[in-house]
Design an enzyme around this catalytic site. Structure first.
Site, PDB file in Angstrom:
ATOM      1  N   ASP A   1      -3.506   7.534   7.827  1.00 41.16           N
ATOM      2  CA  ASP A   1      -4.396   7.098   8.750  1.00 41.16           C
ATOM      3  C   ASP A   1      -4.662   6.357   9.204  1.00 41.16           C
ATOM      4  O   ASP A   1      -5.230   5.390  10.050  1.00 41.16           O
ATOM      5  CB  ASP A   1      -5.230   6.480   7.139  1.00 41.16           C
TER       6      ASP A   1
ATOM      7  N   SER B   1       1.031  -1.357  -0.274  1.00 40.59           N
ATOM      8  CA  SER B   1       0.041  -0.004   0.035  1.00 40.59           C
ATOM      9  C   SER B   1       0.925   1.233  -0.090  1.00 40.59           C
ATOM     10  O   SER B   1       0.571   2.677  -0.138  1.00 40.59           O
ATOM     11  CB  SER B   1      -1.188  -0.209   1.264  1.00 40.59           C
TER      12      SER B   1
ATOM     13  N   HIS C   1      -0.718   4.709   6.831  1.00 43.01           N
ATOM     14  CA  HIS C   1       0.083   5.145   5.989  1.00 43.01           C
ATOM     15  C   HIS C   1       0.506   6.660   5.952  1.00 43.01           C
ATOM     16  O   HIS C   1      -0.277   7.656   6.934  1.00 43.01           O
ATOM     17  CB  HIS C   1      -0.770   4.935   4.485  1.00 43.01           C
TER      18      HIS C   1
END
Ligand SMILES: *[C@@H]1O[C@H](CO)[C@@H](O)[C@H](O)[C@H]1NC(C)=O
Ligand SMILES: *[C@@H]1O[C@H](CO)[C@@H](O)[C@H](O)[C@H]1NC(C)=O
Length: 367
Positions: free
Chosen positions: A339, A35, A342
């Protein structure tokens, strides 16, 4: 970015005699990872019916809509593409007709691991995986793509000679899944050589496929991440780094992984002297702003997430960013953490600059 090129060209003009070659230019980029660099594959893979990364506030800062990137805007891979004057990399799974853009493709998938699902199944935590598209699956995608972008070995070699391969960041999730399943640091240290081996094996495989320039990033300082700070709070003050409030043991673990990775890359360099194998020090680059946040414009602090559902680090597992009960801060550029897991576009921008203009890539990315 303009300033960056301006500085480079000024340097080039004034030191033209000294700098006999301009900064290395790449015509394409191939990216592997999780991610930290996924530009849309996870959403396209359909692994989860309603992934929150597929809607706002994800993407709000730069794209003004969600793209499948796990941030408010651009990622390190996007800033690297910009720095080399290339368009952003399309996610591999968005390419349906076999027509690959010459400037490269992104194979990264959010939640991806360096090790295959079998490893996690054997540890009885296979059900935690967000995706089965591990690093070896991504390598398989690359091999499939290769057969349609170039035909002969010479044709492929010529093409990949001018390509930059980004092998990660990958491996962070291998540890995340295990830590979140309450694995201990001691247990996890035993897994580090296996994870590092998977990363270096893929790096070798890419070199065998024709890659010449490769960037292999290490892990971020996970002890500074809101999710770790929230899930592993300690009553002992001495467990926190006085300088930045991060959890010392988890940062030491990230460094343990990074040091093993660096050693393995050194061995690879000896095996493949013709390849340029670059270690990207994400940890050191990020530590700069954890130590001096205000210098980088992070006025709202470094440890508290911009988008979340409350709690001391604004990370609430029952109300994660994008879910009911969460909300995003007014100005993500004043936050390091987006978040809870990240980073923000602003943080990724600083890390990319530290990699591109140095000194956090070894050997330097632009020389
Ligand atoms: C991964 O593969 C296993 C076995 O085929 C399957 O049960 C599971 O649903 C898959 N996981 C994801 C996230 O797709
Ligand atoms: C976490 O989210 C839940 C669900 O929205 C909420 O009930 C709870 O109060 C939140 N916890 C904190 C510490 O804000």
């Amino acid at each position: 970015m303009k300033t960056f090129f301006l500085i480079l060209s000024v340097l080039y003009i004034s030191f033209g005699e000294v700098l006999s070659t301009p900064p290395q230019r790449y015509e394409s980029i191939f990216n592997f990872g999780d991610s930290l660099s996924d530009t849309g594959n996870f959403i396209l893979s359909g692994a989860l019916a309603f992934p929150v990364i597929g809607k706002l506030p994800y993407g709000e800062t730069f794209f003004q809509h969600a793209t499948g990137r796990c941030s408010d805007g651009r990622l390190i891979v996007d800033f690297i593409a910009e720095a080399f004057g290339l368009p952003y990399l399309p996610p591999y799974l968005s390419i349906t007709n076999g027509q690959y853009p010459r400037h490269g493709v992104n194979f990264a998938v959010s939640g991806s691991t360096a090790l295959d699902p079998e490893f996690f199944n054997s540890q009885r935590i296979g059900q935690l995986l967000w995706t089965n598209d591990s690093l070896s699956v991504q390598l398989g995608w690359f091999k499939k793509l290769k057969s349609s972008v170039c035909t002969s070995k010479q044709d492929c070699d010529n093409y990949f000679k001018k390509s930059l391969f980004l092998v990660g960041e990958i491996g962070g999730n291998d540890y995340n899944y295990a830590f979140f399943a309450r694995g201990s640091i001691k247990q996890l240290r035993a897994a580090v050589p296996v994870v590092v081996e998977a990363i270096t094996r893929t790096t070798s495989a890419l070199i065998e496929e024709g890659a010449v320039a490769l960037v292999v990033p290490g892990n971020l300082p996970i002890g500074c991440s809101a999710v770790y700070l929230t899930l592993f709070p300690s009553p002992r003050k001495e467990d926190y780094d006085k300088r930045n409030g991060c959890l010392k043991a988890f940062n030491a673990f990230a460094m343990y992984h990074n040091n093993q990775l660096k050693r393995s890359l050194e061995t690879l360099r000896q095996k493949y002297p013709q390849a340029k194998i670059i270690y990207a020090d994400y940890y050191g680059a990020a530590m700069q702003f954890f130590h001096a946040p205000r210098h980088y414009g992070f006025f709202s602090g470094t440890l508290k997430a911009c988008c979340g559902g409350g709690g001391p680090y604004n990370f609430n597992n029952s109300a994660r960013c994008g879910h009911t009960g969460s909300k995003a801060c007014a100005d993500p550029s004043t936050h390091v953490n987006w978040d809870g897991i990240h980073l923000t576009e602003a943080a990724y921008n600083h890390i990319s600059k530290a990699l591109i203009t140095g000194p956090f890539s070894t050997p330097p990315l632009t020389s």
